[in-house]
Design a protein around this motif. Structure first.
Motif, PDB file in Angstrom:
ATOM      1  N   TYR A 126     -27.957   7.472 -12.066  1.00  0.00           N
ATOM      2  CA  TYR A 126     -28.353   8.426 -13.037  1.00  0.00           C
ATOM      3  C   TYR A 126     -27.216   9.378 -13.311  1.00  0.00           C
ATOM      4  N   VAL A 127     -26.493   9.671 -12.506  1.00  0.00           N
ATOM      5  CA  VAL A 127     -25.139  10.587 -12.990  1.00  0.00           C
ATOM      6  C   VAL A 127     -24.435   9.609 -13.970  1.00  0.00           C
ATOM      7  N   GLY A 128     -24.171   8.208 -13.696  1.00  0.00           N
ATOM      8  CA  GLY A 128     -23.398   7.426 -14.473  1.00  0.00           C
ATOM      9  C   GLY A 128     -24.067   7.065 -15.963  1.00  0.00           C
ATOM     10  N   ALA A 129     -25.354   6.992 -15.991  1.00  0.00           N
ATOM     11  CA  ALA A 129     -26.055   6.909 -17.231  1.00  0.00           C
ATOM     12  C   ALA A 129     -25.908   8.179 -18.042  1.00  0.00           C
ATOM     13  N   THR A 130     -25.856   9.452 -17.442  1.00  0.00           N
ATOM     14  CA  THR A 130     -26.012  10.679 -18.125  1.00  0.00           C
ATOM     15  C   THR A 130     -24.518  10.898 -18.670  1.00  0.00           C
ATOM     16  N   THR A 167     -12.338  15.453 -22.630  1.00  0.00           N
ATOM     17  CA  THR A 167     -13.057  16.623 -22.601  1.00  0.00           C
ATOM     18  C   THR A 167     -14.019  16.730 -21.377  1.00  0.00           C
ATOM     19  N   SER A 168     -14.846  15.553 -21.311  1.00  0.00           N
ATOM     20  CA  SER A 168     -15.917  15.498 -20.172  1.00  0.00           C
ATOM     21  C   SER A 168     -15.278  15.503 -19.007  1.00  0.00           C
ATOM     22  N   ALA A 169     -14.241  14.835 -18.783  1.00  0.00           N
ATOM     23  CA  ALA A 169     -13.262  14.712 -17.519  1.00  0.00           C
ATOM     24  C   ALA A 169     -12.492  16.077 -17.282  1.00  0.00           C
ATOM     25  N   THR A 170     -12.520  17.188 -18.051  1.00  0.00           N
ATOM     26  CA  THR A 170     -11.684  18.513 -18.256  1.00  0.00           C
ATOM     27  C   THR A 170     -10.290  18.056 -18.090  1.00  0.00           C
ATOM     28  N   VAL A 171      -9.843  16.923 -18.532  1.00  0.00           N
ATOM     29  CA  VAL A 171      -8.310  16.669 -18.615  1.00  0.00           C
ATOM     30  C   VAL A 171      -7.633  17.447 -19.630  1.00  0.00           C
ATOM     31  N   GLY A 172      -8.290  17.181 -20.712  1.00  0.00           N
ATOM     32  CA  GLY A 172      -7.670  17.903 -21.995  1.00  0.00           C
ATOM     33  C   GLY A 172      -6.329  17.772 -22.518  1.00  0.00           C
ATOM     34  N   TYR A 173      -5.908  16.487 -22.989  1.00  0.00           N
ATOM     35  CA  TYR A 173      -4.408  16.230 -23.140  1.00  0.00           C
ATOM     36  C   TYR A 173      -3.990  16.864 -24.499  1.00  0.00           C
ATOM     37  N   GLY A 174      -4.997  17.493 -25.206  1.00  0.00           N
ATOM     38  CA  GLY A 174      -4.392  18.143 -26.374  1.00  0.00           C
ATOM     39  C   GLY A 174      -3.899  17.476 -27.804  1.00  0.00           C
ATOM     40  N   ASP A 175      -4.113  16.180 -27.578  1.00  0.00           N
ATOM     41  CA  ASP A 175      -3.714  15.215 -28.542  1.00  0.00           C
ATOM     42  C   ASP A 175      -4.772  15.227 -30.019  1.00  0.00           C
ATOM     43  N   ILE A 195     -18.170  19.147 -16.013  1.00  0.00           N
ATOM     44  CA  ILE A 195     -17.993  19.883 -14.583  1.00  0.00           C
ATOM     45  C   ILE A 195     -19.151  19.665 -13.888  1.00  0.00           C
ATOM     46  N   ALA A 196     -20.349  19.709 -14.288  1.00  0.00           N
ATOM     47  CA  ALA A 196     -21.446  19.352 -13.501  1.00  0.00           C
ATOM     48  C   ALA A 196     -21.497  18.071 -13.009  1.00  0.00           C
ATOM     49  N   LEU A 197     -21.314  17.052 -13.884  1.00  0.00           N
ATOM     50  CA  LEU A 197     -21.171  15.521 -13.404  1.00  0.00           C
ATOM     51  C   LEU A 197     -20.202  15.235 -12.351  1.00  0.00           C
TER      52      LEU A 197
END
Length: 251
Positions: A126-130, A167-175, A195-197
């Motif tokens: 479920y988490v992977g599909a979401t 962005t979903s991994a909250t890394v945000g390289y900024g490129d 963050i929730a996932l």
């Protein structure tokens, strides 16, 4: 005496949702494809573009009919509308042209409704599909609102996918980053989902590790001691047990 079943009978709305879940998920996929195709491919012929627009509106009408039927079948219609306000909003969204990007949420909502029932007890799947759905939908949505801006740096689907992943991994390289208000709102929503996932994945890994550590300890506690093994081999009762022969002292 036959035991009574503890399962609650399905309501009329639940029975309707069970019957229509497969057609609705197929329509949700088709709805998203018709929307995403026009966003990703800007060189499609006008005839094909008009066909995709017609398909989108037809499927939106089907979603509206589905919502109307569920409201009619609900025992407490006012309460049902209030508790499913997001479904009502997603049906009304296509009417408002500036909010057209939120149409992707209609597909996401229908897919999530089916996955919740189909993948119950399968947290990892479920988490992977979401996560995959959110990345794909976020990429299409950000490309739709950003590409037409003169200062936009997210101008291709590849850039949008990369931006959605980091962005979903909250890394945000900024490129790559959004420059429009709608794009920034999409970024905030995608970060919250990410963050929730990540929290759900971390909890699942921690639970698996704790279970893996606890299993060998349980086996050691259940295993007999060496003295008990020797007693059983010699035919003598384990230590602390009373002998069957009254004249024979217990070991």
């Amino acid at each position: 005496m036959t035991p009574q079943s503890t399962e609650q009978p399905l309501s009329r709305v639940q029975r309707w949702e069970r019957r229509t879940e497969i057609p609705m998920i197929l329509m949700a996929v088709a709805f998203f494809v018709a929307y995403a195709w026009r966003v990703i491919d800007t060189s499609i012929p006008p005839t094909l573009e008009q066909l995709l627009i017609s398909v989108s509106w037809t499927l939106w009408a089907a979603f509206a009919v589905d919502l109307g039927i569920r409201i009619v079948l609900a025992e407490q219609r006012g309460r049902y509308i209030l508790s499913h306000w997001y479904d009502v909003l997603l049906v009304l969204v296509p009417v408002f042209r500036p909010l057209r990007v939120l149409r992707v949420l209609s597909a996401l909502r229908l897919m999530q409704r089916v996955m919740t029932r189909r993948l119950v007890g399968q947290t990892t799947v479920y988490v992977g599909a979401t996560a995959l759905l959110c990345i794909l939908l976020g990429a299409v949505a950000i490309l739709d609102v950003e590409r037409g801006h003169p200062d936009a740096n997210i101008t291709s689907f590849g850039d949008a996918i990369w931006w959605a992943v980091v962005t979903s991994a909250t890394v945000g390289y900024g490129d790559f980053y959004p420059v429009t208000v709608a794009g920034r709102l999409i970024a905030v929503a995608l970060m919250i989902v990410g963050i929730a996932l990540l929290g759900a994945i971390t909890a699942g890994v921690a639970s698996w590790v704790m279970q893996a550590v606890a299993e060998p300890q349980d086996h050691r506690e259940d295993a007999p001691s060496p003295a008990e093994d020797r007693s059983r081999t010699d035919g003598a009762p384990p230590r602390g047990m009373v002998s069957d022969d009254p004249g024979r002292p217990s070991t």
